[in-house]
Design an enzyme around this catalytic site. Sequence first.
Site, short mmCIF file in Angstrom:
data_model
loop_
_atom_site.label_atom_id
_atom_site.label_comp_id
_atom_site.label_asym_id
_atom_site.label_seq_id
_atom_site.Cartn_x
_atom_site.Cartn_y
_atom_site.Cartn_z
N ASN A 49 9.09 4.65 -8.07
CA ASN A 49 8.12 5.61 -8.60
C ASN A 49 7.96 6.80 -7.65
O ASN A 49 7.85 7.95 -8.10
CB ASN A 49 6.77 4.94 -8.85
CG ASN A 49 6.74 4.26 -10.20
OD1 ASN A 49 6.68 4.93 -11.23
ND2 ASN A 49 6.80 2.94 -10.21
N MET A 73 0.58 -2.66 -2.96
CA MET A 73 0.15 -3.99 -3.38
C MET A 73 -1.10 -4.47 -2.65
O MET A 73 -1.16 -5.61 -2.18
CB MET A 73 1.32 -4.97 -3.20
CG MET A 73 2.46 -4.69 -4.15
SD MET A 73 1.88 -4.56 -5.87
CE MET A 73 3.41 -4.36 -6.75
N ARG A 74 -2.06 -3.57 -2.56
CA ARG A 74 -3.35 -3.94 -1.99
C ARG A 74 -4.45 -3.38 -2.88
O ARG A 74 -4.28 -2.31 -3.45
CB ARG A 74 -3.52 -3.35 -0.57
CG ARG A 74 -2.43 -3.72 0.42
CD ARG A 74 -2.80 -3.20 1.80
NE ARG A 74 -4.10 -3.72 2.18
CZ ARG A 74 -4.31 -4.92 2.71
NH1 ARG A 74 -3.29 -5.70 2.96
NH2 ARG A 74 -5.52 -5.33 3.00
N ILE A 75 -5.56 -4.11 -2.95
CA ILE A 75 -6.73 -3.60 -3.66
C ILE A 75 -7.45 -2.66 -2.70
O ILE A 75 -7.75 -3.05 -1.57
CB ILE A 75 -7.70 -4.75 -4.01
CG1 ILE A 75 -6.98 -5.86 -4.76
CG2 ILE A 75 -8.91 -4.22 -4.78
CD1 ILE A 75 -6.68 -5.59 -6.19
N HIS A 126 0.30 1.22 -13.26
CA HIS A 126 0.30 -0.23 -13.47
C HIS A 126 1.32 -0.57 -14.56
O HIS A 126 1.36 0.11 -15.59
CB HIS A 126 -1.10 -0.70 -13.89
CG HIS A 126 -1.17 -2.18 -14.08
ND1 HIS A 126 -1.18 -3.06 -13.01
CD2 HIS A 126 -1.19 -2.95 -15.19
CE1 HIS A 126 -1.20 -4.30 -13.48
NE2 HIS A 126 -1.21 -4.25 -14.80
N ASP A 181 -7.48 -2.58 -11.50
CA ASP A 181 -6.82 -1.91 -12.64
C ASP A 181 -7.80 -1.63 -13.78
O ASP A 181 -7.44 -1.73 -14.97
CB ASP A 181 -5.63 -2.75 -13.14
CG ASP A 181 -4.62 -3.02 -12.04
OD1 ASP A 181 -4.37 -2.11 -11.23
OD2 ASP A 181 -4.09 -4.15 -11.96
N GLU A 217 7.68 4.14 -16.53
CA GLU A 217 6.82 4.54 -15.41
C GLU A 217 7.30 5.84 -14.79
O GLU A 217 6.51 6.71 -14.42
CB GLU A 217 6.80 3.44 -14.34
CG GLU A 217 6.12 2.15 -14.77
CD GLU A 217 6.06 1.13 -13.64
OE1 GLU A 217 5.75 1.50 -12.49
OE2 GLU A 217 6.34 -0.05 -13.90
C1 GAR Z 1 5.94 -0.69 -10.25
O1 GAR Z 1 6.36 -1.41 -11.39
C2 GAR Z 1 4.44 -0.48 -10.30
O2 GAR Z 1 3.95 -0.25 -11.59
C3 GAR Z 1 3.96 -1.79 -9.76
O3 GAR Z 1 4.83 -2.08 -8.69
C4 GAR Z 1 6.11 -1.52 -8.98
C5 GAR Z 1 6.56 -0.71 -7.80
O4 GAR Z 1 7.89 -0.30 -7.98
N1 GAR Z 1 2.60 -1.72 -9.33
C6 GAR Z 1 1.76 -2.72 -9.48
O5 GAR Z 1 2.06 -3.79 -9.98
C7 GAR Z 1 0.37 -2.46 -8.98
N2 GAR Z 1 -0.52 -3.48 -9.43
P1 GAR Z 1 8.49 0.86 -7.09
O6 GAR Z 1 8.23 0.48 -5.63
O7 GAR Z 1 9.95 0.82 -7.42
O8 GAR Z 1 7.83 2.15 -7.47
#
Ligand code: GAR
Length: 212
Positions: free
Chosen positions: A14, A89-91, A108, A144, A173
């Site tokens: 992303n 990956m943290r709140i 998300h 979320d 995304e």
């Molecule tokens: C993505 O799918 C994003 O939506 C998800 O982690 C991935 C990161 O991928 N985020 C979550 O699940 C947050 N709760 P990336 O490192 O390739 O962007």
Amino acid sequence: MNRVGVLASGGGTNLQALIDAVATGHPAKLVVVASDKRDAGALERARAAGIPAIVVPKTKAQDREAYDRSLVDALRAYAIDWVCLAGFMRIVTPAFLGAFPNRVLNIHPALLPAFPGLHGQQQAHDYGVRVAGATVHFVDAGTDTGPIIAQGVVPALQDDTPDALAARILTMEHRLYPMALRWAVEGRLRVEGRQVHVDLRPGESTALFSPG
Ligand code: GAR
């Protein structure tokens, strides 16, 4: 108001979508990428694009608030207007949100309010849904739960593996996040309670659909 910091814990696709968008005229300025993980692929992508990449690891002594304060301190030096959580990956706690009120966006991998929390794609697959997708939303103190800016829908096919569905969502995304961030940095978002009003231009939509 276009200085953006990106927080990422993982591979950073992303982030890459944002980097690529900026390279082709997107109005955001990506001024720092921060990670809680030293080995996050996102840091490499940032460095390759010439964006400062910083690691803010959580120490054992820190609780969530203390960690978030150290993150805020690290980010302050970059005078950012917006924060994009991109696979972070943290709140985040009120200690973080208070430093950037109404300025923190998240992506998300599910059509919220369905399947919040971890592994949204797997949750959708396991539930047997027929459509899945991704959501860009403002971050609030819940998991979320913040006001929704844009959503993108993809089909969930009956022969999908979890990985196949996740890959289709990820492609969505990569369309969705640059679009929503553009609206943010151009000052085209207005939040009223749960409603986000977007000052849309011709051809734009807050709902994207996969071609197949
Ligand atoms: C993505 O799918 C994003 O939506 C998800 O982690 C991935 C990161 O991928 N985020 C979550 O699940 C947050 N709760 P990336 O490192 O390739 O962007």
